[in-house]
Design a protein around this motif. Structure first.
Motif: not given
Lengths: 668, 668
Positions: A51-64
């Motif tokens: 969950s923690l390793s993927a969060l930057d990727i998903t944050t990037y995708l959903y916000l951008n």
């Protein structure tokens, strides 16, 4: 004890900030990490590491990247994101909360009934695909992408994968076919955090050089730092120009990212291999507080640096709950111990594992007999056919992994092996519906039916540690055909006590209670516990229920059956399985064969009837997600519900008292 | 009509010859090719194309590399060879005959009962692995190789694979794991004949550049001409020096090698793709004679060139049998036609195929709706998950391939899709045990059980073309949940006539004959044909058998059931499936639910009994290989055996007469 998350208003504050973009993303993701930790702690289980390793990727995708906030979650033109590895969903749920897709009360109902499933389910808003068993995501994404092209819809499909997941053959099927089919509106992103379950992918079944491999399958591949927002932005932007082939981003990440002690592998090693301990499970109290504090510090300092104003971070205290797991019985442990013992005198015994050695309690065997332990990674089909080859050469292979993955994923390979008339033992762990937190991808309620039509297999589920030892010995040293050994993965709710004179013998079960108002056949620690509770409950209303432990799920000794059902009017079967294809179907056939029917014809009105009722308490729906108690009660399979269903009697003097007792005994 | 093969003595003559080695190998292989043609022609079916393409490789291996003649076929130190693609086994059998492993009478019993199975079976001397479903071979060979190392046995493991087979994900699982596990005593050889079933691999789902792909998986790979004996010798010799990793030889071959018109693709093309027509099936008379003549010429001229003396080549004449296949009904055709029809008004319909479009009668659809036909190659897991993605986007995907591969290989993917509550239609073709020539890898007698425990699937098997059309329409346009449509692949033995007033309605079957001495529930064209024969037979001894067509295999309307079994004393179920997990189990449960039991308790001696018998004529063993008639009779499932089993009466006046009639009617 309360669980408090950072409120959506705080996320809105960050989202509307216009300063340093990358740092803002980082802050947003760390706030999600904080909430992920709280949600998992409250759930009592869940997968933190990925969950923690993927969060930057998903944050990037959903916000951008994703257009879902513009076109809507139901628009056929929407961009689609889902995670093929699925177990990283606590992180995604936290992000969904931050973005307003999920309300607070849902996030705090992770792994609870009517809450959020332990693995992604499409019934949850924003979840595009149900996942949890590995390897299916690129295929499914390919279907979605194809449909978009066919229907001339806009939107791109993004599928996140794990790295260990690249051991699954289906991944390579999908890579090859997607390239051939020129699926250009599909991007796979590997959350390459280097660890699968608790060991390095490189140690388990190395997938490197994965860029070279995937490129050779004619995908456009790039490798980047999955925590660097600028690199993420640059990469996703550039990939928009590649339209004639599917694309893959291998994103190097750190498992447990954001919490220092979860980022670093334990110093503990096993046979020279590094062990990682934050793949699954809730953190202990100390780690929980430490992790939250660390994230709080980061959030505060980032907020300060950005001059974004103070972020309200709630206070969370340790639970202070003492785990009683240590005292409980695990049939898996008895199984692991039995294998070690048997191996001393039987050098043909070889054990194969599919990346679940620790959960399946095989570490002891792995350590004692490293030359007879084959770690095959997440490649069940290969593991099963390999076992076929071992058996063909005269060895006795024991294939051990979670039942859902073994019985279903490798089903044709099991049939192929069985047809060679060799003997392979398939240990189907995590059988049945409990624990129910992981959700239906992991709850195995079809496995008996999946083995049932093989002409040469014996299916056994033991009810306690003792019986597990006997069953394991029987499978390895005595059985002349294939065996399917069905084991629950969690602690037994109670230790089922077997009569002293009980002998473990093919086709023969044993009564655990006496009673002549009804007989109930059950199996396994979970459901027999409920059956015994039901019997207790019924006893108080003078209904004598004979509870029978029947570990032989497809072999029934007719003489024994005739004797044990003698004078019984009501026959019940309590499945830890679907009502279709389990013990009930075999028992009904056996009853017919010995001339005992559930009722007389019912057709000829002149014939007096001696009615016998037959009721199968198997599942007729998908198993629900939740705590054991919630889910058993939901399916009316807890002791109390069973007593009511058996007696047909709801209003009983003793009800309150019994219910009280039951609540105390219920598995946590 | 007789079938004559080149005798072993002729092969011995060649083997003992000491001249030009490569030409001698060529001669030996061509003699095997001759015998292969005879064996397949006699069998009436079999796979010529890849038998012929692989023969130089196998001839080289058995005559030059394998130590089996020195150490013995049972020695743990023996070298092991087997073919993962399996269908090339007629060529291997011919080689086995030439080498004295199989006697002449066996070779001429290809695809016959107690003869040689249509796909490799370990019960046959010299066969090291049962294969037939693709993709398992390298995994199994890896197990054998591992066992050799563990037991410190000598010998190397050689696995032949197809090229289309490299679409199966398990291949890539096994490549990755074998490299990680450093299996050095394993060599895979790809018979890269470029065609899979009837199209180019490059057109179906391209596997190129396969050398690059496999090399990226850390195997030692070389690519050679698989018909050049000197190159084969050089390569195998050189590979002996590579000991630290698994090895692969990509052998470029020609499908149909040795018979000119089988080597060349047909000029016929389909949608711009080349069609190959010699993958499976026996040659017609003209091609048979032409092929034998061509091989005879080659053998004679090679023998002359080598000065080896005259090779005795027997005379074989054309059969002159006129095929009646054209007049028979195919439910598959009705299905294909129905899809084309439905597609006109339902643009959500999309069809997916797993390289069996022609057999599954989808070519018409493929041609009419190329943009709605997805050819996915031999990658069932990917195909099924892709269908899940299509369904998720609102389309109605129909997944069509052989039942053994679809129901078992992609079982977990089917469960995953079903959990998303979308609708996918799984058309399981080649369901049941007939045709029995291909053997148990293809006979699908577990598929109902493999779908049965899904909570949201309707399983249907229609009995004739008309009902197939209704069933297909129901699945696509009406059903609200997943459907499993079960179809036989061959011609129907007879057209089952349905009553004029019959309406296709969920859970409701229909009586085809009247009778009150017993009722038999059956389904599908093959078994209903036998049931009707049984009824005819029984009629003559005044036993009235009510034969019921029950196409709904897991949905039974209780009111209808109550009515139709009224006043019946004996209930029979005729499965085209295992006795476990088929219609019988569901019917028995339904009977219990409506209060009808097979007998009264049988426990209370004072209660008069009105006995009802329930008998399930399902398979309790593996389905045998042979002609339909042989196999049905072997399992006592032919009309005559059924009549005897139903009546319990063997010695009947009419017996001879009926038996005579039956023989005429039996499917060929």
């Amino acid at each position: 004890m309360s669980y408090n998350i950072i409120k959506k208003s705080e996320f809105d504050k960050v989202k509307s900030f216009n300063g340093n973009w990358a740092a803002k993303m980082q802050l947003f993701a760390d706030m999600c990490r904080y909430n992920t930790l709280v949600a998992v702690k409250k759930a009592g289980s869940g997968h933190l590491g990925s969950s923690l390793s993927a969060l930057d990727i998903t944050t990037y995708l959903y916000l951008n990247e994703l257009n879902i906030f513009e076109v809507g979650l139901d628009s056929p033109d929407r961009d689609i994101y889902f995670s093929s590895k699925g177990h990283d969903v606590p992180g995604l749920y936290s992000l969904f909360y931050a973005l307003g897709i999920l309300p607070e009360q849902k996030l705090l109902m992770l792994r609870r009934l009517h809450g959020l499933d332990g693995h992604p389910e499409t019934r949850i808003p924003g979840i595009e695909a149900s996942t949890g068993s590995l390897g299916m995501g690129i295929s499914k994404g390919k279907g979605m992408a194809w449909a978009k092209s066919y229907r001339k819809n806009k939107g791109h499909v993004y599928v996140l994968t794990g790295d260990g997941e690249f051991q699954e053959g289906q991944i390579w099927e999908s890579l090859q076919a997607a390239a051939h089919q020129k699926i250009g509106n599909l991007t796979a992103i590997m959350d390459h955090n280097k660890y699968q379950t608790d060991m390095l992918v490189a140690d388990v079944n190395n997938i490197e050089d994965v860029v070279n491999k995937v490129s050779s399958f004619h995908w456009h591949v790039v490798r980047i730092n999955g925590h660097d927002y600028n690199e993420l932005k640059k990469t996703f932007t550039e990939l928009k120009n590649v339209k004639d082939k599917p694309k893959m981003i291998v994103a190097d990440t750190v498992k447990g990212k954001g919490v220092s002690f979860m980022e670093r592998p334990e110093t503990e090693t096993f046979e020279g291999k590094t062990l990682y301990k934050w793949h699954s499970g809730a953190p202990d109290d100390e780690s929980y507080v430490k992790g939250l504090n660390e994230l709080t510090g980061k959030i505060n300092s980032l907020a300060e640096e950005l001059k974004i104003g103070k972020i309200e971070i709630p206070v969370n205290e340790p639970e202070g709950k003492v785990s009683s797991k240590g005292e409980k019985e695990f049939v898996t442990e008895a199984y692991g111990d039995a294998l070690c013992e048997i191996a001393k005198t039987n050098d043909k015994l070889v054990v194969l594992d599919g990346d679940l050695s620790a959960d399946c309690k095989l570490r002891k065997f792995e350590k004692m007999y490293p030359d007879r332990f084959i770690e095959n990674g997440i490649a069940e089909q290969d593991m099963v056919s390999m076992a076929g080859g071992l058996a063909k050469m005269g060895l006795i292979p024991v294939v051990s992994t979670f039942s859902s993955f073994l019985a279903a994923r490798a089903n044709e390979q099991i049939y192929n092996n069985a047809g060679e008339q060799t003997k392979v033992i398939y240990t189907c762990q995590f059988a049945g519906m409990i624990p129910a937190g992981p959700g239906k991808s992991h709850q195995s309620v079809r496995d008996i039916s999946l083995f049932g039509a093989l002409p040469n297999v014996t299916i056994i589920q033991p009810c306690n540690a003792e019986e597990t030892k006997w069953a394991t010995e029987y499978c390895v040293n005595e059985a002349e055909e294939n065996c399917m050994l069905r084991l629950i993965i969690g602690p037994s709710p109670e230790k089922i006590v077997l009569p002293k004179d009980y002998k473990f013998k093919v086709g023969v079960g044993v009564a655990l209670t006496e009673g002549s108002d009804g007989i109930l056949f059950g199996y396994g620690p979970v459901m027999l516990h409920e059956a015994l509770l039901a019997a207790d409950y019924l006893k108080k209303i003078n209904f004598g229920l004979k509870v029978v432990n029947m570990p032989w799920l497809n072999k029934i000794n007719k003489d024994w059956l005739k004797e044990i059902v003698k004078d019984q009017k009501k026959i019940f079967v309590l499945e830890d399985h679907s009502a279709v294809g389990g013990l009930g179907d075999r028992l009904l056939n056996a009853l017919v064969e010995i001339g005992i029917g559930p009722s007389s014809s019912g057709l000829s009105r002149t014939t007096p009837r001696h009615e016998i009722e037959f009721t199968n308490f198997g599942l007729r729906e998908y198993p629900e997600c939740g705590t054991p108690w919630e889910v058993l009660a939901y399916h009316k399979l807890d002791g109390k519900s069973l007593a009511q269903r058996i007696s047909g009697f709801e209003d009983i003097e003793e009800k309150e008292k019994i219910a009280q007792k039951y609540t105390e005994d219920a598995p946590q």
